[in-house]
Design a protein around this motif. Structure first.
Motif, PDB file in Angstrom:
ATOM      1  N   ASN A  22      -8.282   0.468  -1.788  1.00 45.39           N
ATOM      2  CA  ASN A  22      -7.301   0.470  -2.891  1.00 45.39           C
ATOM      3  C   ASN A  22      -6.884   1.682  -3.200  1.00 45.39           C
ATOM      4  O   ASN A  22      -6.337   2.025  -4.123  1.00 45.39           O
ATOM      5  N   GLY A  23      -7.181   2.862  -2.325  1.00 43.87           N
ATOM      6  CA  GLY A  23      -6.824   4.117  -2.866  1.00 43.87           C
ATOM      7  C   GLY A  23      -7.244   5.145  -1.638  1.00 43.87           C
ATOM      8  O   GLY A  23      -8.145   4.892  -0.864  1.00 43.87           O
ATOM      9  N   LEU A  71       0.011   4.947  -0.826  1.00 47.90           N
ATOM     10  CA  LEU A  71      -0.706   5.757   0.216  1.00 47.90           C
ATOM     11  C   LEU A  71       0.190   7.153   0.703  1.00 47.90           C
ATOM     12  O   LEU A  71      -0.243   8.129   1.012  1.00 47.90           O
ATOM     13  N   ASN A 100       0.708  -1.163  -0.085  1.00 44.42           N
ATOM     14  CA  ASN A 100       0.148   0.066  -0.138  1.00 44.42           C
ATOM     15  C   ASN A 100       1.004   1.162  -0.163  1.00 44.42           C
ATOM     16  O   ASN A 100       0.571   2.292   0.318  1.00 44.42           O
ATOM     17  N   GLY A 152      -3.620   5.411  -5.570  1.00 41.74           N
ATOM     18  CA  GLY A 152      -4.001   4.024  -5.553  1.00 41.74           C
ATOM     19  C   GLY A 152      -3.943   3.392  -6.825  1.00 41.74           C
ATOM     20  O   GLY A 152      -3.595   3.833  -7.890  1.00 41.74           O
TER      21      GLY A 152
END
Length: 186
Positions: free
Chosen positions: A130-131, A113, A110, A145
């Motif tokens: 996811n974002g 981010l 991730n 993302g």
């Protein structure tokens, strides 16, 4: 006997969660005047409180969260005015328009981010699995993302007054009442 043991383990976990929720509710009643907002991550195992003084605290019943120390950074955040979270990460909007982000996998899968830490003039944030999307003061949207479903199309939007995010889309509300979506299923 294994099924009985499994049932007992699940029952114990449910009882622990119920006690935790009862304690949390009691705490919220006592401290309600100090708390501005709450949000959760990891299917409710991690609860975050935005205090009126702009600090954040959290409690966890997730062994994974505790072992990974996934959310400890929230305890260092200051001047936070909004929280938004997903299953594995949380973001805080600072009063100066900057964004703080932390959570599971933030340094690996991730890592996108971390881009949100460079955003400026943000007035609202929305976090999905996811974002992350940010609404800027000028009515435009920033996003970091996954773009496999065209989520970055929101970067073209103008005159936005509110945003929301799901796993595969971003939604924006225009000042004229029109709703925009990056979803192919509009």
């Amino acid at each position: 006997e294994s099924a009985g043991t499994d049932t007992l383990a699940v029952s114990d976990r449910l009882a622990q969660r119920r006690r935790y929720v009862a304690q949390y509710r009691e705490r919220m009643i006592v401290y309600g005047r100090l708390i501005a907002a709450v949000t959760c991550a990891f299917w409710g195992s991690d609860m975050f409180e935005l205090k009126r003084d702009g600090t954040v605290c959290y409690v966890s019943t997730s062994k994974r969260s505790v072992e990974e120390k996934a959310f400890e950074n929230v305890l260092k955040w200051k001047d936070i005015v909004q929280l938004s979270s997903s299953q594995s990460h949380i973001a805080g909007l600072r009063s100066d328009g900057g964004v703080e982000v932390t959570g599971s996998g933030i340094d690996t899968y991730n890592s996108y981010l971390n881009n949100a830490a460079y955003w400026k003039d943000i007035v609202s944030i929305a976090v999905g699995n996811n974002g992350i999307a940010g609404l800027k003061a000028d009515g435009t949207v920033v996003y970091a993302g996954d773009d496999t479903k065209g989520q970055e199309a929101c970067l073209e939007w103008e005159d936005i007054i509110a945003i929301a995010i799901g796993d595969e889309y971003v939604v924006g509300l225009r000042d004229n009442g029109a709703v925009l979506s990056t979803s192919a299923k509009e």
